[in-house]
Write a protein that holds these residues in place. Structure first.
Motif, PDB file in Angstrom:
ATOM      1  N   GLU A   1     -16.615 -43.132  49.146  1.00  0.00           N
ATOM      2  CA  GLU A   1     -16.507 -43.749  47.826  1.00  0.00           C
ATOM      3  C   GLU A   1     -17.526 -43.122  46.882  1.00  0.00           C
ATOM      4  OE1 GLU A   1     -15.739 -48.115  47.156  1.00  0.00           O
ATOM      5  OE2 GLU A   1     -17.847 -48.021  46.549  1.00  0.00           O
ATOM      6  N   ALA A   2     -17.044 -42.660  45.723  1.00  0.00           N
ATOM      7  CA  ALA A   2     -17.930 -42.110  44.688  1.00  0.00           C
ATOM      8  C   ALA A   2     -18.012 -43.117  43.556  1.00  0.00           C
ATOM      9  CB  ALA A   2     -17.397 -40.777  44.183  1.00  0.00           C
ATOM     10  N   ARG A   3     -19.242 -43.400  43.119  1.00  0.00           N
ATOM     11  CA  ARG A   3     -19.449 -44.368  42.044  1.00  0.00           C
ATOM     12  C   ARG A   3     -19.777 -43.612  40.763  1.00  0.00           C
ATOM     13  NH1 ARG A   3     -22.406 -47.544  45.963  1.00  0.00           N
ATOM     14  NH2 ARG A   3     -20.905 -48.914  46.982  1.00  0.00           N
ATOM     15  N   ILE A   4     -18.946 -43.835  39.760  1.00  0.00           N
ATOM     16  CA  ILE A   4     -19.108 -43.070  38.525  1.00  0.00           C
ATOM     17  C   ILE A   4     -19.223 -44.010  37.330  1.00  0.00           C
ATOM     18  CG2 ILE A   4     -17.881 -41.050  39.384  1.00  0.00           C
ATOM     19  CD1 ILE A   4     -15.372 -42.021  37.981  1.00  0.00           C
ATOM     20  N   THR A   5     -19.784 -43.472  36.251  1.00  0.00           N
ATOM     21  CA  THR A   5     -19.670 -44.172  34.976  1.00  0.00           C
ATOM     22  C   THR A   5     -18.747 -43.358  34.092  1.00  0.00           C
ATOM     23  OG1 THR A   5     -21.542 -43.066  33.945  1.00  0.00           O
ATOM     24  CG2 THR A   5     -22.017 -45.093  35.153  1.00  0.00           C
ATOM     25  N   VAL A   6     -17.971 -44.048  33.288  1.00  0.00           N
ATOM     26  CA  VAL A   6     -17.011 -43.375  32.422  1.00  0.00           C
ATOM     27  C   VAL A   6     -17.173 -43.916  31.001  1.00  0.00           C
ATOM     28  CG1 VAL A   6     -14.572 -42.913  31.957  1.00  0.00           C
ATOM     29  CG2 VAL A   6     -15.371 -43.128  34.330  1.00  0.00           C
ATOM     30  N   ALA A   7     -17.448 -43.009  30.078  1.00  0.00           N
ATOM     31  CA  ALA A   7     -17.474 -43.405  28.664  1.00  0.00           C
ATOM     32  C   ALA A   7     -16.033 -43.328  28.170  1.00  0.00           C
ATOM     33  CB  ALA A   7     -18.386 -42.467  27.879  1.00  0.00           C
ATOM     34  N   LEU A   8     -15.409 -44.490  27.995  1.00  0.00           N
ATOM     35  CA  LEU A   8     -13.988 -44.497  27.608  1.00  0.00           C
ATOM     36  C   LEU A   8     -13.845 -44.033  26.162  1.00  0.00           C
ATOM     37  CD1 LEU A   8     -12.983 -47.777  29.434  1.00  0.00           C
ATOM     38  CD2 LEU A   8     -12.155 -45.461  29.952  1.00  0.00           C
ATOM     39  N   PRO A   9     -12.930 -43.089  25.939  1.00  0.00           N
ATOM     40  CA  PRO A   9     -12.876 -42.420  24.635  1.00  0.00           C
ATOM     41  C   PRO A   9     -12.432 -43.346  23.493  1.00  0.00           C
ATOM     42  CG  PRO A   9     -11.219 -41.515  26.156  1.00  0.00           C
ATOM     43  CD  PRO A   9     -12.023 -42.496  26.925  1.00  0.00           C
ATOM     44  N   ALA A  10     -13.048 -43.135  22.341  1.00  0.00           N
ATOM     45  CA  ALA A  10     -12.769 -43.958  21.165  1.00  0.00           C
ATOM     46  C   ALA A  10     -12.639 -43.095  19.925  1.00  0.00           C
ATOM     47  CB  ALA A  10     -13.909 -44.956  20.963  1.00  0.00           C
ATOM     48  N   ALA A  11     -11.857 -43.591  18.976  1.00  0.00           N
ATOM     49  CA  ALA A  11     -11.877 -43.045  17.621  1.00  0.00           C
ATOM     50  C   ALA A  11     -12.373 -44.186  16.753  1.00  0.00           C
ATOM     51  CB  ALA A  11     -10.476 -42.606  17.201  1.00  0.00           C
ATOM     52  N   GLY A  12     -13.621 -44.095  16.318  1.00  0.00           N
ATOM     53  CA  GLY A  12     -14.216 -45.261  15.665  1.00  0.00           C
ATOM     54  C   GLY A  12     -14.278 -46.387  16.680  1.00  0.00           C
ATOM     55  N   ARG A  13     -13.671 -47.531  16.342  1.00  0.00           N
ATOM     56  CA  ARG A  13     -13.638 -48.633  17.307  1.00  0.00           C
ATOM     57  C   ARG A  13     -12.247 -48.831  17.898  1.00  0.00           C
ATOM     58  NH1 ARG A  13     -18.111 -51.693  17.740  1.00  0.00           N
ATOM     59  NH2 ARG A  13     -19.747 -51.257  16.230  1.00  0.00           N
ATOM     60  N   ARG A  14     -11.435 -47.778  17.831  1.00  0.00           N
ATOM     61  CA  ARG A  14     -10.074 -47.859  18.369  1.00  0.00           C
ATOM     62  C   ARG A  14      -9.972 -47.060  19.668  1.00  0.00           C
ATOM     63  NH1 ARG A  14      -7.268 -51.135  16.005  1.00  0.00           N
ATOM     64  NH2 ARG A  14      -8.096 -51.787  13.994  1.00  0.00           N
ATOM     65  N   ILE A  15      -9.076 -47.469  20.508  1.00  0.00           N
ATOM     66  CA  ILE A  15      -8.855 -46.806  21.795  1.00  0.00           C
ATOM     67  C   ILE A  15      -8.152 -45.468  21.576  1.00  0.00           C
ATOM     68  CG2 ILE A  15      -7.414 -46.927  23.881  1.00  0.00           C
ATOM     69  CD1 ILE A  15      -8.048 -49.905  23.999  1.00  0.00           C
ATOM     70  N   LYS A  16      -8.710 -44.416  22.216  1.00  0.00           N
ATOM     71  CA  LYS A  16      -7.988 -43.143  22.247  1.00  0.00           C
ATOM     72  C   LYS A  16      -7.242 -43.102  23.569  1.00  0.00           C
ATOM     73  CE  LYS A  16      -9.749 -39.053  20.373  1.00  0.00           C
ATOM     74  NZ  LYS A  16     -10.878 -38.092  20.187  1.00  0.00           N
ATOM     75  N   GLY A  17      -6.078 -43.703  23.603  1.00  0.00           N
ATOM     76  CA  GLY A  17      -5.383 -43.952  24.864  1.00  0.00           C
ATOM     77  C   GLY A  17      -4.879 -42.700  25.545  1.00  0.00           C
ATOM     78  N   ARG A  18      -4.356 -41.759  24.748  1.00  0.00           N
ATOM     79  CA  ARG A  18      -3.831 -40.540  25.383  1.00  0.00           C
ATOM     80  C   ARG A  18      -4.965 -39.721  25.994  1.00  0.00           C
ATOM     81  NH1 ARG A  18       0.631 -41.172  21.934  1.00  0.00           N
ATOM     82  NH2 ARG A  18      -0.674 -40.813  20.096  1.00  0.00           N
ATOM     83  N   ARG A  19      -6.092 -39.679  25.268  1.00  0.00           N
ATOM     84  CA  ARG A  19      -7.254 -38.957  25.811  1.00  0.00           C
ATOM     85  C   ARG A  19      -7.753 -39.647  27.096  1.00  0.00           C
ATOM     86  NH1 ARG A  19      -9.439 -35.792  28.029  1.00  0.00           N
ATOM     87  NH2 ARG A  19     -11.676 -35.502  28.118  1.00  0.00           N
ATOM     88  N   ALA A  20      -7.783 -40.959  27.064  1.00  0.00           N
ATOM     89  CA  ALA A  20      -8.231 -41.707  28.245  1.00  0.00           C
ATOM     90  C   ALA A  20      -7.289 -41.451  29.420  1.00  0.00           C
ATOM     91  CB  ALA A  20      -8.301 -43.199  27.938  1.00  0.00           C
ATOM     92  N   ALA A  21      -5.990 -41.391  29.138  1.00  0.00           N
ATOM     93  CA  ALA A  21      -5.027 -41.140  30.221  1.00  0.00           C
ATOM     94  C   ALA A  21      -5.263 -39.779  30.848  1.00  0.00           C
ATOM     95  CB  ALA A  21      -3.599 -41.253  29.677  1.00  0.00           C
ATOM     96  N   SER A  22      -5.521 -38.759  30.030  1.00  0.00           N
ATOM     97  CA  SER A  22      -5.724 -37.452  30.654  1.00  0.00           C
ATOM     98  C   SER A  22      -7.075 -37.398  31.365  1.00  0.00           C
ATOM     99  CB  SER A  22      -5.543 -36.308  29.644  1.00  0.00           C
ATOM    100  OG  SER A  22      -6.615 -36.268  28.752  1.00  0.00           O
ATOM    101  N   LEU A  23      -8.082 -38.100  30.818  1.00  0.00           N
ATOM    102  CA  LEU A  23      -9.398 -38.118  31.473  1.00  0.00           C
ATOM    103  C   LEU A  23      -9.313 -38.783  32.859  1.00  0.00           C
ATOM    104  CD1 LEU A  23     -12.485 -37.559  31.128  1.00  0.00           C
ATOM    105  CD2 LEU A  23     -12.682 -39.901  30.255  1.00  0.00           C
ATOM    106  N   LEU A  24      -8.704 -39.955  32.910  1.00  0.00           N
ATOM    107  CA  LEU A  24      -8.714 -40.715  34.166  1.00  0.00           C
ATOM    108  C   LEU A  24      -7.594 -40.305  35.120  1.00  0.00           C
ATOM    109  CD1 LEU A  24      -9.640 -44.350  33.034  1.00  0.00           C
ATOM    110  CD2 LEU A  24     -11.104 -42.621  34.080  1.00  0.00           C
ATOM    111  N   CYS A  25      -6.472 -39.881  34.587  1.00  0.00           N
ATOM    112  CA  CYS A  25      -5.322 -39.653  35.468  1.00  0.00           C
ATOM    113  C   CYS A  25      -5.083 -38.176  35.776  1.00  0.00           C
ATOM    114  CB  CYS A  25      -4.062 -40.279  34.867  1.00  0.00           C
ATOM    115  SG  CYS A  25      -4.287 -42.031  34.510  1.00  0.00           S
ATOM    116  N   GLU A  26      -5.691 -37.259  35.011  1.00  0.00           N
ATOM    117  CA  GLU A  26      -5.542 -35.844  35.332  1.00  0.00           C
ATOM    118  C   GLU A  26      -6.874 -35.200  35.699  1.00  0.00           C
ATOM    119  OE1 GLU A  26      -3.390 -33.947  32.087  1.00  0.00           O
ATOM    120  OE2 GLU A  26      -2.037 -35.696  32.087  1.00  0.00           O
ATOM    121  N   GLU A  27      -7.844 -35.298  34.771  1.00  0.00           N
ATOM    122  CA  GLU A  27      -9.107 -34.607  35.037  1.00  0.00           C
ATOM    123  C   GLU A  27      -9.866 -35.250  36.202  1.00  0.00           C
ATOM    124  OE1 GLU A  27      -9.544 -33.015  30.468  1.00  0.00           O
ATOM    125  OE2 GLU A  27     -10.104 -35.045  31.006  1.00  0.00           O
ATOM    126  N   LEU A  28      -9.931 -36.571  36.214  1.00  0.00           N
ATOM    127  CA  LEU A  28     -10.665 -37.226  37.304  1.00  0.00           C
ATOM    128  C   LEU A  28     -10.094 -36.870  38.685  1.00  0.00           C
ATOM    129  CD1 LEU A  28     -12.892 -39.102  38.320  1.00  0.00           C
ATOM    130  CD2 LEU A  28     -11.373 -41.053  37.874  1.00  0.00           C
TER     131      LEU A  28
END
Ligand code: ADP
Ligand code: MG
Length: 595
Positions: free
Chosen positions: A136-163
């Protein structure tokens, strides 16, 4: 809906909606190499809050790590360290060292995924852990934002492809299993050597060929060129046979009093600093991988301005002009000499069997007093009994050894068991010459230890029997903190590390700048949690040392995770020594001692 679809559907929504990804997700790994489980434990409430806490798990079988490497605690610590480093490298190569959107801040912003960044030491960490079935690897992830809005597509590629790519790079076969085996084997050998020191009557060991100097004053990396490898003086040379079959040869620093001398810039402090860091094993290529020191050795320095709570510094300081009782010395602002005395007494209380002291960071009046000064200022007008007059008693009464750098004074020749001279970084044993000089200069009738005999007012009162009983100098009772005095004044803020050398504790800051054997911010964070535990666990009678020992036992039995107030992801912690936990308590300005 899988995680990628969920994140994409959150695109453009308020940041708080990220909390919907809490829970467990299964992510396919690249190249048909199976799955990884992603556990989202805590989601940050806004983009500026501390990053979200997540864990990724893979089957141990997927990693290909042979079972024998994980069969003991040492193996798991070293393998966890290895995988933490490899995960951190995989993050850098996949994500660079900064966020993809801002080139400007590349150097300063951490990558969005962090697993912790081990330095030159191999420490027990919470970053990568093993169960019977999984890694088990324990990580911290800064979830991507544009201002105070969710950058959902960026988050999807960060967590589901790059990770998943990073997980595959770092944890999935083909790993460099030869390098992993070498890492584990080195660590096991180092622990074995460190454990042999006490039975061999040694405080520290510095191998022939070790490279001690660092690249610069603010770097812990080895000097790249021009370094002179260490070479033991013949009389101190010893060797160790290690479990891997390897044997190493070099200088054993014996118990007792060892003084390191030599001209300015000849490498004295560098040698002492390496010995000080030798309480931790170092990675291959560091240059100090075969410098090992008893795990309880403590480096002592002056630290004026620190607070003290009821420390018995009377072996060194008496009759202060203020009239303060130095058996329960309490101050918000210690001087150079009183702070060094307190640091020393506290280290002995915390179980140090060896003290490491450098003239560069010592209060001169704490260390020595020369003959002229002894003549001009009568002993009864001088509150300080210098260390040179007590270092022998410290060893004889408490079994505490001292390794001391003293290039500016020969005062310690009288009391030294060993004198090592550095000449252009090369050590030589000059004990005999130093003794001869001390004998020549000793006043008539002296036994060659004039200073330790020159303090009649501090000797035991004449005893009715023929032989006066010597009165122990280091006989302080262990301190018992007042229950409740370790609770931070402001409970709303928890304890947290602010860099390596500071802990925010409620409304107070605990300054650990002078605690030099604290080497990693993750250790500091662990100490912050340990303080919270101590605050809750202190009962009316526990001595400080026993309370800290109980915390250390809890870590030994339950693992580092047990320190964390969180379930699931414990945060990035590294194991501190009990000595540094005690050092933090001792520097907390709210500490009160019963009595
Ligand atoms: P001292 O305490 O004797 O005055 P230092 O230990 O501070 O000396 O070392 C002086 C300088 O020499 C430092 O820049 C240090 O990095 C360098 N140095 C120390 N040991 C070595 C060595 N073995 N080889 C090369 N340079 C060294
Ligand atoms: Mg020096």
């Amino acid at each position: 809906m899988d995680l990628a679809q969920l994140l994409t559907s959150l695109d453009g929504r308020g940041y708080g909606d990220y909390k919907r990804i809490r829970g467990t997700h299964t992510l396919p790994l690249p190249g048909n190499s199976g799955d990884t489980a992603l556990e989202v434990d805590r989601v940050q409430v806004d983009p500026f809050a501390p990053p979200s806490l997540m864990r990724v798990r893979v089957d141990r079988a997927q990693t290909g790590i042979p079972a024998d490497l994980l069969a003991d605690r040492a193996g798991r610590i070293a393998a966890g360290d290895f995988l933490t480093r490899s995960f951190s490298r995989a993050v850098s190569s996949r994500l660079g060292s900064g966020s993809t959107s801002s080139r400007r801040a590349d150097r300063d912003t951490p990558p969005p995924i962090v697993i912790g960044s081990p330095g030159q030491q191999v420490l027990e960490r919470t970053s990568v852990v093993f169960t019977d079935a999984e890694v088990e690897a324990r990580i911290t992830v800064a979830l991507p934002a544009a201002g105070r809005r969710i950058k959902g597509r960026r988050a999807a590629s960060l967590l589901c492809e790059e990770l998943p790519q990073i997980v595959a790079d770092a944890l999935i076969a083909p790993l460099d299993l030869d390098a992993l085996r070498a890492h584990v084997t080195l660590y096991r050998d180092q622990l074995d050597l460190r454990e042999q020191l006490t039975a061999r009557g040694l405080v520290s060991f510095v191998a022939d060929g070790a490279l001690l100097p660092r690249r610069s004053g603010d770097s812990d990396l080895p000097l790249t060129d021009g370094g002179v490898p260490f070479r033991s003086p013949d009389v101190l040379r010893t060797s160790f046979d290690l479990p891997s079959g390897r044997s190493v040869e070099g200088m054993g620093v014996p118990e007792g009093i060892t003084v390191i001398i030599g001209g300015g810039y000849h490498g004295k402090s560098t040698l002492l600093r390496a010995i000080e860091r030798g309480v931790y094993p170092h990675v291959a290529g560091d240059g100090r991988e075969w410098v090992l020191t008893r795990p309880d050795a403590v480096s002592i320095r002056a630290e004026d301005g620190r607070s003290t709570a009821s420390v018995d510094i009377s072996p060194f300081i008496n009759d202060l002009p203020s009239g303060a009782d130095t058996r329960t010395f309490t101050t918000t602002n210690a001087s150079g000499s009183t702070s060094q005395a307190a640091n020393l007494i506290e280290a002995v209380e915390a179980g140090a069997s060896a003290l490491l002291i450098d003239e560069d960071t010592s209060a001169t009046n704490f260390m020595i007093r020369d003959e002229r000064m002894r003549r001009l200022i009568p002993a009864h007008r001088e509150p300080i009994t210098p260390f040179v007059d007590r270092v022998r008693a410290l060893h004889d009464e408490r079994g505490v050894s001292t390794v001391l750098v003293a290039g500016g004074s020969g005062a310690f020749f009288d009391v030294a068991d060993h004198v090592i001279a550095l000449d252009a970084y090369v050590p030589d044993d000059v004990t005999e010459q130093a003794r001869a000089i001390a004998r020549e200069e000793a006043p008539a009738g002296s036994d060659g230890r004039p200073h330790s005999q020159a303090q009649p007012h501090l000797q035991a009162q004449p005893h009715p029997s023929a032989q006066p009983l010597p009165q122990p100098h280091f006989a302080a009772a262990p301190r018992v903190p007042e229950a409740g005095s370790l609770r931070p004044a402001d409970k709303r803020k928890f304890a947290r590390a602010r860099g390596r050398a500071a802990i925010q504790y409620g409304r107070d800051d605990i300054d650990l700048t002078a605690v030099l054997q604290l080497v990693d911010t993750a250790q500091t964070q662990a100490i912050a949690h340990a303080l919270e535990r101590l605050a809750d666990s202190l009962d009316a009678h526990a001595t400080l040392t026993d309370a800290v020992a109980a915390i250390d036992r809890m870590i030994a039995e339950g693992g580092l995770d047990a320190l964390s107030p969180h379930t699931g992801h414990p945060g990035h912690l590294a194991r501190p020594r009990p000595q540094e936990i005690a050092a933090a308590v001792n520097r907390y300005r709210g500490l009160r001692i019963r009595g």
